[in-house]
Design a protein around this motif. Structure first.
Motif, PDB file in Angstrom:
ATOM      1  N   UNK A  35      12.342 -10.973   0.492  1.00  0.00           N
ATOM      2  CA  UNK A  35      11.898 -10.290  -0.731  1.00  0.00           C
ATOM      3  C   UNK A  35      12.216  -8.798  -0.731  1.00  0.00           C
ATOM      4  N   UNK A  36      12.440  -8.213   0.446  1.00  0.00           N
ATOM      5  CA  UNK A  36      12.661  -6.768   0.548  1.00  0.00           C
ATOM      6  C   UNK A  36      11.374  -5.961   0.505  1.00  0.00           C
ATOM      7  N   UNK A  37      10.215  -6.634   0.500  1.00  0.00           N
ATOM      8  CA  UNK A  37       8.944  -5.931   0.410  1.00  0.00           C
ATOM      9  C   UNK A  37       8.500  -5.409   1.781  1.00  0.00           C
ATOM     10  N   UNK A  45      -8.189   5.348   2.831  1.00  0.00           N
ATOM     11  CA  UNK A  45      -9.049   4.300   2.279  1.00  0.00           C
ATOM     12  C   UNK A  45      -8.622   2.878   2.655  1.00  0.00           C
ATOM     13  N   UNK A  46      -7.518   2.729   3.353  1.00  0.00           N
ATOM     14  CA  UNK A  46      -6.994   1.430   3.810  1.00  0.00           C
ATOM     15  C   UNK A  46      -6.490   0.528   2.684  1.00  0.00           C
ATOM     16  N   UNK A  47      -6.287   1.078   1.478  1.00  0.00           N
ATOM     17  CA  UNK A  47      -5.694   0.317   0.378  1.00  0.00           C
ATOM     18  C   UNK A  47      -4.320  -0.189   0.814  1.00  0.00           C
ATOM     19  N   UNK A  48      -4.017  -1.442   0.485  1.00  0.00           N
ATOM     20  CA  UNK A  48      -2.735  -2.022   0.850  1.00  0.00           C
ATOM     21  C   UNK A  48      -1.839  -2.143  -0.373  1.00  0.00           C
ATOM     22  N   UNK A  49      -0.555  -1.863  -0.167  1.00  0.00           N
ATOM     23  CA  UNK A  49       0.416  -1.882  -1.259  1.00  0.00           C
ATOM     24  C   UNK A  49       1.788  -2.183  -0.665  1.00  0.00           C
ATOM     25  N   UNK A  50       2.632  -2.880  -1.415  1.00  0.00           N
ATOM     26  CA  UNK A  50       3.990  -3.179  -0.977  1.00  0.00           C
ATOM     27  C   UNK A  50       4.983  -2.329  -1.752  1.00  0.00           C
ATOM     28  N   UNK A  51       6.040  -1.922  -1.070  1.00  0.00           N
ATOM     29  CA  UNK A  51       7.139  -1.207  -1.711  1.00  0.00           C
ATOM     30  C   UNK A  51       8.418  -1.984  -1.428  1.00  0.00           C
ATOM     31  N   UNK A  52       9.309  -2.022  -2.393  1.00  0.00           N
ATOM     32  CA  UNK A  52      10.542  -2.775  -2.233  1.00  0.00           C
ATOM     33  C   UNK A  52      11.645  -1.890  -1.674  1.00  0.00           C
ATOM     34  N   UNK A  53      12.178  -2.285  -0.535  1.00  0.00           N
ATOM     35  CA  UNK A  53      13.312  -1.653   0.135  1.00  0.00           C
ATOM     36  C   UNK A  53      13.046  -0.230   0.600  1.00  0.00           C
ATOM     37  N   UNK A  54      11.784   0.199   0.719  1.00  0.00           N
ATOM     38  CA  UNK A  54      11.507   1.566   1.180  1.00  0.00           C
ATOM     39  C   UNK A  54      10.307   1.558   2.115  1.00  0.00           C
ATOM     40  N   UNK A  55      10.333   2.465   3.075  1.00  0.00           N
ATOM     41  CA  UNK A  55       9.265   2.591   4.050  1.00  0.00           C
ATOM     42  C   UNK A  55       8.827   4.051   4.106  1.00  0.00           C
ATOM     43  N   UNK A  56       7.540   4.298   3.931  1.00  0.00           N
ATOM     44  CA  UNK A  56       6.994   5.654   3.978  1.00  0.00           C
ATOM     45  C   UNK A  56       6.233   5.872   5.273  1.00  0.00           C
TER      46      UNK A  56
END
Length: 69
Positions: A35-37, A45-56
């Protein structure tokens, strides 16, 4: 074509959490190849989120006289 060189500076790029608007998102696992996620978690706050093709956080290189915008 021959190689050329020029001086550059490194700019750190972060993503501010969409939930708490304070914490920085940090990758919390590897990219899913199908998926590239890339999963991320807010450092506050430990909120979880996916980003496509990028890593922060990530690093962007710009010329010495350029802005990192």
């Amino acid at each position: 074509m021959p190689e050329i060189t020029r001086p550059v500076k490194a700019i750190e790029v972060n993503y501010v959490c969409d939930k708490c608007n304070h914490g920085m998102m940090k990758h919390s696992g590897g990219m899913d190849a199908s998926t590239g996620l890339v999963p991320h978690r807010c450092m506050i706050c430990s909120h979880e989120q996916n980003f496509k093709w990028v890593s922060y956080p990530k690093i962007r290189y710009v010329g010495i006289d350029e802005h990192g915008d």
